[in-house]
Design a protein around this motif. Structure first.
Motif, PDB file in Angstrom:
ATOM      1  N   LYS A 121       0.877  -1.243   0.014  1.00 37.44           N
ATOM      2  CA  LYS A 121      -0.062   0.119   0.065  1.00 37.44           C
ATOM      3  C   LYS A 121       0.851   1.276  -0.078  1.00 37.44           C
ATOM      4  O   LYS A 121       1.947   1.214   0.790  1.00 37.44           O
ATOM      5  CB  LYS A 121      -0.842  -0.029   1.268  1.00 37.44           C
ATOM      6  N   GLU A 122       0.686   2.231  -1.076  1.00 37.19           N
ATOM      7  CA  GLU A 122       1.328   3.598  -0.823  1.00 37.19           C
ATOM      8  C   GLU A 122       0.835   4.370   0.341  1.00 37.19           C
ATOM      9  O   GLU A 122      -0.320   4.566   0.432  1.00 37.19           O
ATOM     10  CB  GLU A 122       1.086   4.225  -2.286  1.00 37.19           C
ATOM     11  N   VAL A 123       1.403   4.609   1.119  1.00 36.65           N
ATOM     12  CA  VAL A 123       1.298   5.409   2.422  1.00 36.65           C
ATOM     13  C   VAL A 123       1.810   6.929   2.235  1.00 36.65           C
ATOM     14  O   VAL A 123       1.505   7.516   3.315  1.00 36.65           O
ATOM     15  CB  VAL A 123       2.032   4.748   3.773  1.00 36.65           C
ATOM     16  N   SER A 124       2.744   7.126   1.355  1.00 37.00           N
ATOM     17  CA  SER A 124       3.060   8.685   1.116  1.00 37.00           C
ATOM     18  C   SER A 124       3.605   8.992  -0.451  1.00 37.00           C
ATOM     19  O   SER A 124       4.059   7.852  -0.911  1.00 37.00           O
ATOM     20  CB  SER A 124       4.055   8.992   1.946  1.00 37.00           C
ATOM     21  N   ASN A 125       3.281   9.959  -0.736  1.00 37.52           N
ATOM     22  CA  ASN A 125       3.899  10.282  -2.218  1.00 37.52           C
ATOM     23  C   ASN A 125       4.891  11.143  -2.059  1.00 37.52           C
ATOM     24  O   ASN A 125       5.785  11.675  -2.887  1.00 37.52           O
ATOM     25  CB  ASN A 125       2.734  11.073  -2.765  1.00 37.52           C
ATOM     26  N   GLU A 126       5.475  11.338  -0.846  1.00 33.96           N
ATOM     27  CA  GLU A 126       6.893  12.163  -0.710  1.00 33.96           C
ATOM     28  C   GLU A 126       7.915  11.342  -1.272  1.00 33.96           C
ATOM     29  O   GLU A 126       8.247  10.070  -1.286  1.00 33.96           O
ATOM     30  CB  GLU A 126       7.198  12.179   0.696  1.00 33.96           C
ATOM     31  N   SER A 127       8.933  12.029  -1.828  1.00 37.87           N
ATOM     32  CA  SER A 127      10.277  11.473  -2.563  1.00 37.87           C
ATOM     33  C   SER A 127      11.245  11.458  -1.570  1.00 37.87           C
ATOM     34  O   SER A 127      11.601  12.305  -1.138  1.00 37.87           O
ATOM     35  CB  SER A 127      10.457  12.307  -3.826  1.00 37.87           C
ATOM     36  N   TYR A 128      11.807  10.325  -1.424  1.00 39.97           N
ATOM     37  CA  TYR A 128      13.039   9.924  -0.742  1.00 39.97           C
ATOM     38  C   TYR A 128      13.958   9.014  -1.097  1.00 39.97           C
ATOM     39  O   TYR A 128      13.218   7.943  -2.214  1.00 39.97           O
ATOM     40  CB  TYR A 128      12.638   9.356   0.816  1.00 39.97           C
ATOM     41  N   TYR A 129      15.109   8.956  -1.191  1.00 38.81           N
ATOM     42  CA  TYR A 129      16.147   8.009  -1.707  1.00 38.81           C
ATOM     43  C   TYR A 129      16.434   6.785  -0.721  1.00 38.81           C
ATOM     44  O   TYR A 129      16.561   5.566  -1.211  1.00 38.81           O
ATOM     45  CB  TYR A 129      17.516   8.508  -1.828  1.00 38.81           C
ATOM     46  N   ALA A 130      16.266   6.869   0.607  1.00 41.26           N
ATOM     47  CA  ALA A 130      16.741   5.780   1.460  1.00 41.26           C
ATOM     48  C   ALA A 130      15.875   5.881   2.682  1.00 41.26           C
ATOM     49  O   ALA A 130      15.396   7.215   3.197  1.00 41.26           O
ATOM     50  CB  ALA A 130      18.249   5.821   1.780  1.00 41.26           C
TER      51      ALA A 130
ATOM     52  N   ALA B  82      11.989   5.384  11.999  1.00 41.16           N
ATOM     53  CA  ALA B  82      12.893   5.323  10.986  1.00 41.16           C
ATOM     54  C   ALA B  82      13.309   6.854  10.433  1.00 41.16           C
ATOM     55  O   ALA B  82      12.512   7.936  10.594  1.00 41.16           O
ATOM     56  CB  ALA B  82      12.546   4.722   9.766  1.00 41.16           C
ATOM     57  N   TRP B  83      14.547   7.023   9.987  1.00 48.18           N
ATOM     58  CA  TRP B  83      15.140   8.104   9.239  1.00 48.18           C
ATOM     59  C   TRP B  83      15.049   7.916   7.663  1.00 48.18           C
ATOM     60  O   TRP B  83      15.311   6.854   7.326  1.00 48.18           O
ATOM     61  CB  TRP B  83      16.496   8.646   9.870  1.00 48.18           C
ATOM     62  N   LEU B  84      14.764   9.114   7.026  1.00 49.36           N
ATOM     63  CA  LEU B  84      14.858   9.042   5.466  1.00 49.36           C
ATOM     64  C   LEU B  84      16.047  10.197   5.019  1.00 49.36           C
ATOM     65  O   LEU B  84      15.871  11.230   5.728  1.00 49.36           O
ATOM     66  CB  LEU B  84      13.486   9.186   4.967  1.00 49.36           C
ATOM     67  N   SER B  85      16.260   9.958   3.877  1.00 50.71           N
ATOM     68  CA  SER B  85      17.201  11.023   3.183  1.00 50.71           C
ATOM     69  C   SER B  85      16.722  11.061   1.803  1.00 50.71           C
ATOM     70  O   SER B  85      16.322   9.997   1.257  1.00 50.71           O
ATOM     71  CB  SER B  85      18.590  10.480   3.308  1.00 50.71           C
ATOM     72  N   GLY B  86      16.768  12.281   1.226  1.00 45.02           N
ATOM     73  CA  GLY B  86      16.140  12.719  -0.003  1.00 45.02           C
ATOM     74  C   GLY B  86      16.914  13.794  -0.510  1.00 45.02           C
ATOM     75  O   GLY B  86      18.289  14.202  -0.208  1.00 45.02           O
ATOM     76  N   HIS B  87      16.548  14.548  -1.490  1.00 44.39           N
ATOM     77  CA  HIS B  87      17.127  15.801  -2.222  1.00 44.39           C
ATOM     78  C   HIS B  87      16.961  16.950  -1.374  1.00 44.39           C
ATOM     79  O   HIS B  87      15.833  17.512  -1.134  1.00 44.39           O
ATOM     80  CB  HIS B  87      16.242  16.016  -3.475  1.00 44.39           C
ATOM     81  N   GLU B  88      17.956  17.386  -0.861  1.00 42.01           N
ATOM     82  CA  GLU B  88      18.172  18.482   0.078  1.00 42.01           C
ATOM     83  C   GLU B  88      17.091  18.332   1.422  1.00 42.01           C
ATOM     84  O   GLU B  88      16.600  19.321   2.017  1.00 42.01           O
ATOM     85  CB  GLU B  88      17.716  19.578  -0.550  1.00 42.01           C
ATOM     86  N   LYS B  89      17.012  17.089   1.907  1.00 45.57           N
ATOM     87  CA  LYS B  89      16.142  17.051   2.898  1.00 45.57           C
ATOM     88  C   LYS B  89      16.499  15.526   3.642  1.00 45.57           C
ATOM     89  O   LYS B  89      17.018  14.650   3.103  1.00 45.57           O
ATOM     90  CB  LYS B  89      14.725  16.975   2.526  1.00 45.57           C
ATOM     91  N   ILE B  90      16.193  15.547   5.032  1.00 42.78           N
ATOM     92  CA  ILE B  90      16.119  14.366   5.899  1.00 42.78           C
ATOM     93  C   ILE B  90      14.687  14.097   6.467  1.00 42.78           C
ATOM     94  O   ILE B  90      13.998  15.488   6.762  1.00 42.78           O
ATOM     95  CB  ILE B  90      17.374  14.668   7.103  1.00 42.78           C
ATOM     96  N   GLY B  91      14.396  13.141   6.398  1.00 49.67           N
ATOM     97  CA  GLY B  91      13.086  12.792   7.323  1.00 49.67           C
ATOM     98  C   GLY B  91      12.780  12.209   8.425  1.00 49.67           C
ATOM     99  O   GLY B  91      13.901  11.152   8.477  1.00 49.67           O
ATOM    100  N   LYS B  92      12.191  12.287   9.318  1.00 43.80           N
ATOM    101  CA  LYS B  92      11.940  11.478  10.217  1.00 43.80           C
ATOM    102  C   LYS B  92      10.536  10.880  10.403  1.00 43.80           C
ATOM    103  O   LYS B  92       9.610  11.749  10.664  1.00 43.80           O
ATOM    104  CB  LYS B  92      12.355  12.120  11.770  1.00 43.80           C
ATOM    105  N   LEU B  93      10.341   9.406  10.463  1.00 41.15           N
ATOM    106  CA  LEU B  93       9.024   8.795  10.364  1.00 41.15           C
ATOM    107  C   LEU B  93       8.796   8.175  11.785  1.00 41.15           C
ATOM    108  O   LEU B  93       9.617   7.405  12.386  1.00 41.15           O
ATOM    109  CB  LEU B  93       9.037   7.841   9.322  1.00 41.15           C
ATOM    110  N   VAL B  94       7.636   8.407  12.384  1.00 44.05           N
ATOM    111  CA  VAL B  94       7.369   7.796  13.709  1.00 44.05           C
ATOM    112  C   VAL B  94       6.128   7.071  13.475  1.00 44.05           C
ATOM    113  O   VAL B  94       5.105   7.746  13.119  1.00 44.05           O
ATOM    114  CB  VAL B  94       7.175   8.930  14.759  1.00 44.05           C
ATOM    115  N   LEU B  95       5.951   5.760  13.586  1.00 49.89           N
ATOM    116  CA  LEU B  95       4.920   4.970  13.657  1.00 49.89           C
ATOM    117  C   LEU B  95       4.151   5.076  14.594  1.00 49.89           C
ATOM    118  O   LEU B  95       4.781   4.853  15.765  1.00 49.89           O
ATOM    119  CB  LEU B  95       5.046   3.635  12.873  1.00 49.89           C
ATOM    120  N   ASN B  96       2.816   5.219  14.656  1.00 50.13           N
ATOM    121  CA  ASN B  96       2.063   4.780  15.715  1.00 50.13           C
ATOM    122  C   ASN B  96       1.097   3.578  15.912  1.00 50.13           C
ATOM    123  O   ASN B  96       0.716   3.095  15.058  1.00 50.13           O
ATOM    124  CB  ASN B  96       0.971   6.226  16.239  1.00 50.13           C
TER     125      ASN B  96
END
Length: 348
Positions: free
Chosen positions: A316-325, A334-348
């Motif tokens: 299932k697609e849960v986000s349309n945000e673009s990330y590399y890793a 989880a941490w994510l990395s992308g183009h000029e950005k870092i993301g932090k994902l917290v699942l509840n």
């Protein structure tokens, strides 16, 4: 007394059954906290804890946060005062960080937040290193790159990363013309105990496997899409020594979802396509969620983020945000990395 023992055993059986029956998590959408970064391409990321992350970017920068992204510290590296390393790979060994650049010359740095030293260089017109990882013992490490001859480039260390040696082609499987690796997310190497797997792409999409820290190798075919330069395996992960997943597709046709996901249950010897001609489409990174018995998996790429709770059979697609890793530090973060950005994902 016999009745008490019987009742005790029965209660243990009931409890053990309850423990095995874990509720499958489902997510319609997920929330990500985004941190903008002044680095054009962040594909080399090392998630250490809920609060600590290190990444190496395309401008020679190695950046750390130890407070969950509230503040960041950056150290910028140059080679011979003129060459800015384009980092696509990063690994950690004890207290030391290793950052590896792509292209010629290959530059492998070892250090910490305060200082870095060059521990390996390689000059060749075809040199291009894609991924680096360490084994659990901290002494053995491996980095892989595209062929400079007719075999993959593989360098090994057995002394904690102080020295690195390139394996000669006589000790490695032969690569087909146009077969190589992808420096997409630093995840085309997977390691469990002493075993390491590497996924290739291009004219062939195959799995290389070693069970002795990378000293001897076997190679296995996969049904992942292959034959063209941007096709093949971009990322692999193994939950244990038997169960693994490979993902990729065609970078130049990111909406294609044909033959881009496969799983193994025999340690990488044979592979079976899953969710064929179904989404997710092209992805650059796939990771098992820790402590979910190999059921929960996330895959990320420039087309968004997808989630499976049945070992990769359905998604299932849960986000349309673009990330590399993506890298998990526990089953909920989880941490994510992308183009000029870092993301932090917290699942509840």
């Amino acid at each position: 007394m016999k009745q008490l023992i019987s009742l005790f055993l029965l209660s243990l059986t009931i409890l053990s059954c309850k423990e095995k029956k874990k509720t499958l998590r489902t997510f319609e959408t997920i929330n990500i906290t985004e941190f903008k970064q002044d680095s054009t391409s962040i594909r080399a990321m090392l998630a250490i804890s809920n609060d600590e992350l290190v990444f190496a970017g395309s401008k020679g920068d190695i950046t750390t946060t130890k407070d969950g992204g509230a503040t960041w510290q950056t150290q910028s590296l140059k080679y011979n005062d003129t060459i800015v390393p384009h980092f696509r790979s990063i690994a950690k060994n004890g207290e030391h960080i290793f950052a590896l650049s792509i292209a010629n010359p290959a530059l492998l740095y070892k250090g910490n937040q305060n200082a870095y030293e060059l521990v390996y260089t390689e000059e060749h017109e075809k040199v291009f290193y894609d991924c680096i990882q360490f084994f659990a013992d901290g002494k053995h490490g491996i980095a892989v790159g595209d062929p400079t001859e007719d075999c993959p480039s593989i360098i090994l260390t057995a002394d904690g990363g102080n020295t690195w040696t390139k394996i000669p082609c006589s000790q490695l499987p032969t690569f087909e013309e146009g077969e190589a690796f992808f420096a997409a997310s630093n995840t085309n190497i997977a390691i469990v105990n002493n075993t390491v797997w590497i996924g290739s792409g291009g004219t062939k999409a195959r799995i290389l496997k070693s069970t002795d820290f990378g000293n001897t190798w076997k190679i296995f075919d996969t049904p992942i899409v292959q034959g063209d330069g941007p096709q093949g395996i971009y990322s692999i992960d193994f939950y244990d020594e038997n169960h693994g997943i490979a993902i990729g597709g065609n970078y130049s046709k990111p909406e294609d979802n044909c033959a881009n996901k496969a799983i193994t249950t025999d340690g990488g010897t044979t592979w079976t396509l899953v969710a064929d001609n179904m989404n997710p489409n092209y992805k650059s990174c796939v990771q098992y969620v820790p402590n979910t018995n190999g059921k929960e998996i996330f895959a990320v790429g420039k087309t968004g983020i997808s989630f499976s709770n049945d070992g990769g059979y359905t998604w299932k697609e849960v986000s349309n945000e673009s990330y590399y890793a993506i890298q998990f530090v526990n089953s909920n973060t989880a941490w994510l990395s992308g183009h000029e950005k870092i993301g932090k994902l917290v699942l509840n």
